[in-house]
Write a protein that holds these residues in place. Structure first.
Motif, PDB file in Angstrom:
ATOM      1  N   THR A  59     -19.572   1.010  22.316  1.00  0.00           N
ATOM      2  CA  THR A  59     -19.386  -0.359  21.832  1.00  0.00           C
ATOM      3  C   THR A  59     -18.694  -0.390  20.475  1.00  0.00           C
ATOM      4  OG1 THR A  59     -21.749  -0.099  21.441  1.00  0.00           O
ATOM      5  CG2 THR A  59     -21.087  -1.733  23.045  1.00  0.00           C
ATOM      6  N   ILE A  78     -20.519  -2.339  36.750  1.00  0.00           N
ATOM      7  CA  ILE A  78     -20.958  -3.257  35.693  1.00  0.00           C
ATOM      8  C   ILE A  78     -21.525  -4.530  36.316  1.00  0.00           C
ATOM      9  CG2 ILE A  78     -20.119  -4.721  33.822  1.00  0.00           C
ATOM     10  CD1 ILE A  78     -18.083  -2.273  33.381  1.00  0.00           C
ATOM     11  N   LEU A 115     -25.123  -6.076  35.791  1.00  0.00           N
ATOM     12  CA  LEU A 115     -25.355  -7.450  35.323  1.00  0.00           C
ATOM     13  C   LEU A 115     -26.193  -8.238  36.326  1.00  0.00           C
ATOM     14  CD1 LEU A 115     -21.865  -8.389  33.839  1.00  0.00           C
ATOM     15  CD2 LEU A 115     -23.886  -7.532  32.663  1.00  0.00           C
ATOM     16  N   VAL A 165     -29.914  -8.919  35.763  1.00  0.00           N
ATOM     17  CA  VAL A 165     -30.342  -9.725  34.619  1.00  0.00           C
ATOM     18  C   VAL A 165     -29.937 -11.171  34.876  1.00  0.00           C
ATOM     19  CG1 VAL A 165     -30.087  -9.990  32.125  1.00  0.00           C
ATOM     20  CG2 VAL A 165     -29.889  -7.724  33.145  1.00  0.00           C
ATOM     21  N   ILE A 187     -31.052 -13.952  28.926  1.00  0.00           N
ATOM     22  CA  ILE A 187     -30.195 -13.638  27.786  1.00  0.00           C
ATOM     23  C   ILE A 187     -30.092 -14.817  26.821  1.00  0.00           C
ATOM     24  CG2 ILE A 187     -27.840 -13.045  27.125  1.00  0.00           C
ATOM     25  CD1 ILE A 187     -29.151 -10.731  28.376  1.00  0.00           C
ATOM     26  N   GLY A 245     -19.653 -15.370  21.999  1.00  0.00           N
ATOM     27  CA  GLY A 245     -18.692 -14.770  22.932  1.00  0.00           C
ATOM     28  C   GLY A 245     -19.419 -14.183  24.137  1.00  0.00           C
ATOM     29  N   MET A 246     -18.779 -14.272  25.293  1.00  0.00           N
ATOM     30  CA  MET A 246     -19.379 -13.707  26.504  1.00  0.00           C
ATOM     31  C   MET A 246     -19.664 -12.216  26.342  1.00  0.00           C
ATOM     32  SD  MET A 246     -20.259 -15.512  29.094  1.00  0.00           S
ATOM     33  CE  MET A 246     -20.324 -14.207  30.317  1.00  0.00           C
ATOM     34  N   HIS A 247     -18.810 -11.535  25.571  1.00  0.00           N
ATOM     35  CA  HIS A 247     -19.021 -10.090  25.393  1.00  0.00           C
ATOM     36  C   HIS A 247     -20.326  -9.820  24.641  1.00  0.00           C
ATOM     37  CE1 HIS A 247     -17.209 -11.619  21.789  1.00  0.00           C
ATOM     38  NE2 HIS A 247     -17.578 -10.539  21.134  1.00  0.00           N
ATOM     39  N   VAL A 277     -23.195 -11.272  24.857  1.00  0.00           N
ATOM     40  CA  VAL A 277     -24.393 -11.302  25.683  1.00  0.00           C
ATOM     41  C   VAL A 277     -24.466 -10.061  26.576  1.00  0.00           C
ATOM     42  CG1 VAL A 277     -24.483 -13.801  25.600  1.00  0.00           C
ATOM     43  CG2 VAL A 277     -23.374 -12.709  27.528  1.00  0.00           C
ATOM     44  N   ILE A 278     -23.397  -9.294  26.594  1.00  0.00           N
ATOM     45  CA  ILE A 278     -23.396  -8.053  27.375  1.00  0.00           C
ATOM     46  C   ILE A 278     -24.053  -6.916  26.578  1.00  0.00           C
ATOM     47  CG2 ILE A 278     -21.919  -6.381  28.578  1.00  0.00           C
ATOM     48  CD1 ILE A 278     -21.808  -9.148  29.792  1.00  0.00           C
ATOM     49  N   TYR A 279     -23.906  -6.965  25.261  1.00  0.00           N
ATOM     50  CA  TYR A 279     -24.399  -5.857  24.441  1.00  0.00           C
ATOM     51  C   TYR A 279     -25.892  -5.566  24.629  1.00  0.00           C
ATOM     52  CZ  TYR A 279     -19.882  -5.600  22.027  1.00  0.00           C
ATOM     53  OH  TYR A 279     -18.547  -5.437  21.736  1.00  0.00           O
ATOM     54  N   ILE A 335     -27.654  -5.953  27.191  1.00  0.00           N
ATOM     55  CA  ILE A 335     -27.827  -5.333  28.505  1.00  0.00           C
ATOM     56  C   ILE A 335     -27.397  -3.867  28.429  1.00  0.00           C
ATOM     57  CG2 ILE A 335     -27.163  -5.458  30.943  1.00  0.00           C
ATOM     58  CD1 ILE A 335     -26.663  -8.471  30.482  1.00  0.00           C
ATOM     59  N   MET A 336     -26.314  -3.623  27.702  1.00  0.00           N
ATOM     60  CA  MET A 336     -25.861  -2.238  27.538  1.00  0.00           C
ATOM     61  C   MET A 336     -26.942  -1.417  26.844  1.00  0.00           C
ATOM     62  SD  MET A 336     -21.860  -2.910  26.427  1.00  0.00           S
ATOM     63  CE  MET A 336     -21.209  -1.232  26.651  1.00  0.00           C
ATOM     64  N   LEU A 338     -13.990 -10.335  28.303  1.00  0.00           N
ATOM     65  CA  LEU A 338     -15.089 -11.281  28.107  1.00  0.00           C
ATOM     66  C   LEU A 338     -15.042 -11.888  26.714  1.00  0.00           C
ATOM     67  CD1 LEU A 338     -18.063  -9.426  29.849  1.00  0.00           C
ATOM     68  CD2 LEU A 338     -16.566 -11.186  30.771  1.00  0.00           C
ATOM     69  N   VAL A 395     -13.752 -15.424  26.082  1.00  0.00           N
ATOM     70  CA  VAL A 395     -14.442 -16.572  26.663  1.00  0.00           C
ATOM     71  C   VAL A 395     -15.779 -16.748  25.927  1.00  0.00           C
ATOM     72  CG1 VAL A 395     -15.389 -17.507  28.805  1.00  0.00           C
ATOM     73  CG2 VAL A 395     -13.427 -15.965  28.892  1.00  0.00           C
ATOM     74  N   THR A 396     -16.185 -17.996  25.719  1.00  0.00           N
ATOM     75  CA  THR A 396     -17.490 -18.205  25.084  1.00  0.00           C
ATOM     76  C   THR A 396     -18.551 -18.520  26.136  1.00  0.00           C
ATOM     77  OG1 THR A 396     -17.298 -20.587  24.790  1.00  0.00           O
ATOM     78  CG2 THR A 396     -16.318 -19.206  23.078  1.00  0.00           C
ATOM     79  N   VAL A 397     -19.797 -18.257  25.751  1.00  0.00           N
ATOM     80  CA  VAL A 397     -20.919 -18.540  26.639  1.00  0.00           C
ATOM     81  C   VAL A 397     -20.958 -20.023  26.986  1.00  0.00           C
ATOM     82  CG1 VAL A 397     -23.444 -18.581  26.771  1.00  0.00           C
ATOM     83  CG2 VAL A 397     -22.277 -16.588  25.803  1.00  0.00           C
ATOM     84  N   MET A 403     -26.485 -12.843  35.745  1.00  0.00           N
ATOM     85  CA  MET A 403     -25.434 -12.605  34.755  1.00  0.00           C
ATOM     86  C   MET A 403     -24.106 -12.276  35.441  1.00  0.00           C
ATOM     87  SD  MET A 403     -25.798 -13.006  31.527  1.00  0.00           S
ATOM     88  CE  MET A 403     -24.426 -11.999  30.954  1.00  0.00           C
TER      89      MET A 403
END
Lengths: 398, 398
Positions: A79, A137, A141, A144, A149, A166-168, A170-172, A174-175, B141, B144-146, B167
């Motif tokens: 990351t 991935i 996802l 979840v 989240i 940012g959508m990214h 909310v991934i962190y 989970i990672m 990602l 794009v925003t949540v 997700m």
């Protein structure tokens, strides 16, 4: 199997300086069974300067290590190589693989003051994330839900304020949770700010058919200001790599009401010793004397006993008797007339003119022991002239 | 450059049977410039049976193709190979690469009834998603925003009801949007249910420095029930691949008030012709006669004029004169006493006993032209016995 577990050690691990343990019964059972456990600490490779706040966690890890368990430092290198693609979050700088590796090594060198590095696992999440496909991935996802989240308070607050998440981002979490799956962790350890991410690890482990890790929430150490969590960015920290005199001086600058916290979280003092120190304070012992003992105990821990004693002698000599320290940084500047504030900047004693003016306002600047009150006062710099800012910053011109 | 654009063609594309065009001015400008445009239709490879509802979109694509533009069928093969990892969404079955390819070919074969397949681009989103790394995905990602995603009404409704939204589901719209970036689309076409996904394509194209595609929202065709969108799962559809007699019969079963919709959306009738038909109805022409013309026009479109005429003759012969159809499926079953409802199931005329009972309740079941009212009535099946369910389902025992 680890060496047969010592009941007192097990109790110590479970009870000593821990704010909260989630899944405590299973952890207790595993510890008592003699099983070798895997304990993960997530490491941010952007901040290689460790301070006493980090050390609270490292000392707990040492208890695990001493009992024969495996401590895993998990570097979130994957990351960190990405950073924040939206460019909004400046606390997520993009680092190259080389920088990350260098930071990891710097990190380990510092950890080595507390733990036996040879017995630790150093892992990087690029090991599993680098080879994952989009399909992998999406499958991850799928374990979840969105609610899991975005119900997090940190995201909720920003969403409610209409701030971009940012959508990214909310991934962190989970990672981070998936790291625990990959590492088959029995325990994850961290501060309260990591609690939700560590719980995500439990959820994912369950989904992947593993035991859910115990989550160990460690207490936060307040910084030198006595108000906020110790952190480098607030400049209220004591680094575990700082020289004896600097550590000693910073500890002596602690507000009295923080002293017991530091005794508890930064030294190996037992409950009996802590109780005794409290009693001494209650009986009217000068807090300054107790603080000298605290500073000496801590410096001995990160350096050694003689360094601690030397630091104490130097401290008493300099600050309690009003003398100048024996060793001062020598600074060479052009010996031409200059204003006091420019001189402070030129010698590096302050970072900016505004800081210099503020220190002068606060009557914290002396030149050759004379208090300075006018930042624009012109000075003729001379060799061996001694500049002082605050109680502990000195420079001698050469 | 395409052939010099005919102004009438441009107007037709922009105005004929379109519910809404987003970015209309730019689309109009591009169409008038003579530029060759790229028009994308996303294709779901799980449903290779195309019906008249799909055809509304295909006829619009044919207008683009006839004007020299490039029609792109984008198969979402990558996501279909993944399916729904949470297992919650049964409308997302997991298909193998072979099944998807077979469905794509079946799809194309049907599209070939309307478009010139040789001039179309058939693309698969595995082309770009297969090689993406986790880092690439996080960067995507990050565009794009949540809020952009979860503010969608479909997700909001489910979240408000406390229903799980996986997700992975919130990733699919972003993937669909990214398809437009990869394909450098000028136009994306679809139903209102695809609007938000198509707008995502515009957002991402802007983020990636491309012109934003125009989004063409096509009208929905109501199904034979006159109440819901035509869809295979509601069994209210007419397939473009169905034989002439089936298409003809289904069109004749349309509620009268849907007839003009079908004239408009399922035939190439011009505005003048439509106006004339409306006038005829207003003047008291029997709607059944107008519907016969409609059925003939549509069957001629998907088959040919003589098939249309034969279907009409057969229809009039069978249903209007009460005669049995010439060709009936022959079914062989053991010639042993059996209840009516079991007989219906055994011959495949109904899918279940409960459907059989319902049809009998509705007075829709006849044996040798005799209405049946008791599902448990025992029958001695005999060769050449004719079973009938509803108006169009027949079987003859053999």
């Amino acid at each position: 199997m680890a060496k047969p577990p010592v009941p007192e050690t097990v109790e110590h691990i479970l009870n000593y300086h821990v704010d909260e343990i989630i899944n405590r019964p299973l952890l207790a059972e595993k510890l008592r069974s003699g099983q070798i456990l895997r304990i993960k600490l997530g490491v941010d490779p952007t901040k290689p300067d460790l301070h006493f706040g980090h050390a609270v966690v490292l000392w707990k890890l040492k208890e695990f290590q001493d009992a024969g368990h495996i401590v895993i430092f998990l570097i979130g290198d994957y990351t960190t190589r990405i950073g924040d693609p939206s460019g909004r979050n400046t606390t997520r700088p993009i680092l190259s693989a080389e920088e990350i590796e260098q930071n990891a090594q710097t990190y380990l060198a510092q950890v080595g003051k507390i733990l036996d590095i040879k017995k630790c696992e150093l892992r990087r999440n690029s090991e599993w994330f680098e080879t994952m496909t989009f399909a992998d991935i999406i499958k991850l996802l799928g374990q979840v839900t969105v609610a899991q989240i975005i119900d997090r308070e940190d995201f909720q607050t920003r969403l409610r304020k209409g701030l971009d998440v940012g959508m990214h981002e909310v991934i962190y979490p989970i990672m981070q949770g998936y790291d625990s799956v990959q590492l088959k962790c029995d325990v994850e350890i961290g501060g309260i700010d990591q609690k939700l991410n560590m719980l995500m690890g439990r959820d994912l482990q369950r989904k992947f058919g593993q035991d859910e890790q115990a989550v160990m929430i460690m207490p936060l150490l307040l910084g030198l200001d006595g108000a906020k969590k110790m952190s480098k960015s607030l400049d209220n920290y004591i680094g575990i790599n700082e020289p004896p005199a600097a550590q000693f001086g910073k500890i002596m600058s602690l507000p009295d009401n923080l002293m017991m916290d530091y005794w508890e979280l930064c030294t190996p003092a037992s409950s009996d010793e802590l109780a005794q120190i409290k009693q001494e304070l209650a009986d009217g012992t000068n807090p300054r004397d107790i603080k000298l003992r605290l500073a000496k105990a801590i410096v001995a821990l990160y350096h050694n006993q003689s360094a601690a004693e030397a630091a104490e002698a130097e401290f008493i000599n300099t600050f309690q008797k009003g003398e100048l320290p024996k060793d001062m940084p020598m600074v060479k500047i052009p010996l031409e007339p200059i204003s006091v504030v420019d001189l402070l900047v030129a010698t590096g004693l302050v970072d900016s003119k505004s800081e210099g003016k503020r220190m002068i306002d606060q009557k914290a600047v002396k030149i050759d022991q004379q208090l300075i009150s006018d930042p624009d006062q012109k000075i003729d710099p001379q060799v061996d002239m001694v500049l002082q800012v605050g109680k502990r910053k000195f420079a001698k011109l050469s």
